[in-house]
Every structure is written in structure tokens, then in C-alpha cells.
Design a protein around this motif. Structure first.
Motif, PDB file in Angstrom:
ATOM      1  N   GLN A  66       0.827  -1.204   0.000  1.00 55.29           N
ATOM      2  CA  GLN A  66       0.000   0.000   0.000  1.00 55.29           C
ATOM      3  C   GLN A  66       0.863   1.257   0.000  1.00 55.29           C
ATOM      4  OE1 GLN A  66      -2.519  -0.605   3.433  1.00 55.29           O
ATOM      5  NE2 GLN A  66      -4.209  -1.361   2.157  1.00 55.29           N
ATOM      6  N   ARG A  67       1.902   1.256   0.802  1.00 58.86           N
ATOM      7  CA  ARG A  67       2.805   2.404   0.867  1.00 58.86           C
ATOM      8  C   ARG A  67       3.510   2.597  -0.479  1.00 58.86           C
ATOM      9  NH1 ARG A  67       6.738   0.973   4.692  1.00 58.86           N
ATOM     10  NH2 ARG A  67       4.920   0.410   5.866  1.00 58.86           N
ATOM     11  N   GLN A  68       3.976   1.486  -1.073  1.00 56.79           N
ATOM     12  CA  GLN A  68       4.653   1.565  -2.366  1.00 56.79           C
ATOM     13  C   GLN A  68       3.697   2.055  -3.451  1.00 56.79           C
ATOM     14  OE1 GLN A  68       8.002   1.028  -2.781  1.00 56.79           O
ATOM     15  NE2 GLN A  68       7.657   1.897  -4.803  1.00 56.79           N
ATOM     16  N   ALA A  69       2.462   1.562  -3.427  1.00 60.45           N
ATOM     17  CA  ALA A  69       1.465   1.999  -4.410  1.00 60.45           C
ATOM     18  C   ALA A  69       1.187   3.494  -4.265  1.00 60.45           C
ATOM     19  CB  ALA A  69       0.175   1.199  -4.247  1.00 60.45           C
ATOM     20  N   ASN A  70       1.095   3.956  -3.036  1.00 61.05           N
ATOM     21  CA  ASN A  70       0.872   5.378  -2.780  1.00 61.05           C
ATOM     22  C   ASN A  70       2.032   6.213  -3.327  1.00 61.05           C
ATOM     23  OD1 ASN A  70      -0.001   7.812  -1.813  1.00 61.05           O
ATOM     24  ND2 ASN A  70       0.325   7.335   0.340  1.00 61.05           N
ATOM     25  N   GLN A  71       3.254   5.790  -3.059  1.00 64.20           N
ATOM     26  CA  GLN A  71       4.431   6.510  -3.566  1.00 64.20           C
ATOM     27  C   GLN A  71       4.469   6.481  -5.087  1.00 64.20           C
ATOM     28  OE1 GLN A  71       7.669   4.543  -1.572  1.00 64.20           O
ATOM     29  NE2 GLN A  71       7.388   5.706   0.325  1.00 64.20           N
ATOM     30  N   ASN A  72       4.167   5.324  -5.682  1.00 63.34           N
ATOM     31  CA  ASN A  72       4.187   5.212  -7.142  1.00 63.34           C
ATOM     32  C   ASN A  72       3.115   6.089  -7.778  1.00 63.34           C
ATOM     33  OD1 ASN A  72       6.229   3.400  -6.775  1.00 63.34           O
ATOM     34  ND2 ASN A  72       5.185   1.670  -7.702  1.00 63.34           N
ATOM     35  N   LEU A  73       1.922   6.130  -7.158  1.00 61.01           N
ATOM     36  CA  LEU A  73       0.862   6.999  -7.687  1.00 61.01           C
ATOM     37  C   LEU A  73       1.297   8.453  -7.669  1.00 61.01           C
ATOM     38  CD1 LEU A  73      -2.350   5.414  -6.143  1.00 61.01           C
ATOM     39  CD2 LEU A  73      -1.886   5.757  -8.576  1.00 61.01           C
ATOM     40  N   SER A  74       1.888   8.873  -6.567  1.00 59.39           N
ATOM     41  CA  SER A  74       2.364  10.260  -6.477  1.00 59.39           C
ATOM     42  C   SER A  74       3.416  10.550  -7.539  1.00 59.39           C
ATOM     43  CB  SER A  74       2.950  10.526  -5.090  1.00 59.39           C
ATOM     44  OG  SER A  74       1.964  10.417  -4.112  1.00 59.39           O
ATOM     45  N   GLN A  75       4.346   9.623  -7.698  1.00 56.43           N
ATOM     46  CA  GLN A  75       5.410   9.795  -8.684  1.00 56.43           C
ATOM     47  C   GLN A  75       4.848   9.816 -10.104  1.00 56.43           C
ATOM     48  OE1 GLN A  75       8.271   6.609  -8.704  1.00 56.43           O
ATOM     49  NE2 GLN A  75       9.830   7.847  -9.700  1.00 56.43           N
TER      50      GLN A  75
END
Length: 138
Positions: A66-75
């Protein structure tokens, strides 16, 4: 259809795997595809990549994913916005050239409403519209 579209489709096809490791690699592959400078993802493939990250963020049981998905979405959204701004700036530069170089008997380039909007306002409207579409699809 471009090769990158097939790559994105293949990576998204792995979404059915509930394995946390597969999801993490899927997120990394999609982020790399969308943010790379050498091959840009456009249109439906871009929407598919972003929506897949959103679904992993929403549905995953793993907090790491979930944290990685959130970071990837932001990026991803940041990269897409930057490319949009650069494209808008490039179009503005072209319109100035066309207006300045127009000869008698030729039509001058007319600015569209989007080109007249402030970049922050354009970005804000784009993000609102895009996120509304994402929520509607999900």
C-alpha cells in the motif's frame, strides 16, 4: 498500438496474483514504464497503469505494498503533470512563433482556452477531472 502498450497490458494482467511479491514487482514495473524518459506511456495504457496502482493501494492487505502503491501513484501523477506542463509550454512557444511569423493572407494561430489558463489552475482542473474519472471507474 505500441510495444509499451503491450508491456503495460502484460504487467497489469498479473494483478490477479494475490502474492505480495508479485504485486510489489508489478508496481515497480508500472512506475518504471510511466516515469521513464525514453518511452512515454499515453492514453489508455497510462490510465490502466495508474488505476492498477490505485487498486493495489485500495485492496492490498500488505502495508508495504500500500505504501509503495501510494508513492508510485504520487510519482506517476507528478511525472504526467510535468509532461503536460512541458507540452503546454512547448505549444505556447510554437504559437508565439506562428503569430510572429504569420504572413499576409495566412491565418494566425488562435489560443485555446487551455493555453490561456494559469498552469496551476490547469494542473488543478486536470487532477480533479482525472481523480473523478478514477473513482468512477473503480
Amino acid at each position: 498500438r505500441f510495444l509499451i502498450d503491450s508491456v503495460v497490458d502484460s504487467v497489469v494482467g498479473c494483478a490477479e496474483q494475490a502474492d505480495d511479491g508479485v504485486q510489489l514487482r508489478q508496481l515497480s514495473a508500472l512506475a518504471a514504464a510511466v516515469t521513464t524518459q525514453s518511452c512515454e506511456v499515453h492514453g489508455n495504457s497510462c490510465v490502466l497503469a495508474v488505476s492498477t496502482c490505485f487498486k493495489v493501494y485500495r485492496d492490498s492487505k500488505s502495508q508495504i505494498n500500500q505504501r509503495q502503491a501510494n508513492q508510485n501513484l504520487s510519482q506517476m501523477l507528478s511525472t504526467i503533470t510535468q509532461r503536460m506542463e512541458l507540452s503546454s509550454a512547448d505549444m505556447s512557444r510554437r504559437s508565439v512563433t506562428l503569430e510572429g511569423g504569420a504572413r499576409e493572407g495566412t491565418q494566425k494561430f488562435v489560443h485555446s482556452d487551455l493555453q490561456q489558463m494559469a498552469p496551476a489552475e490547469l494542473q488543478n482542473d486536470f487532477m480533479k477531472s482525472y481523480m473523478s474519472q478514477m473513482v468512477d471507474k473503480v
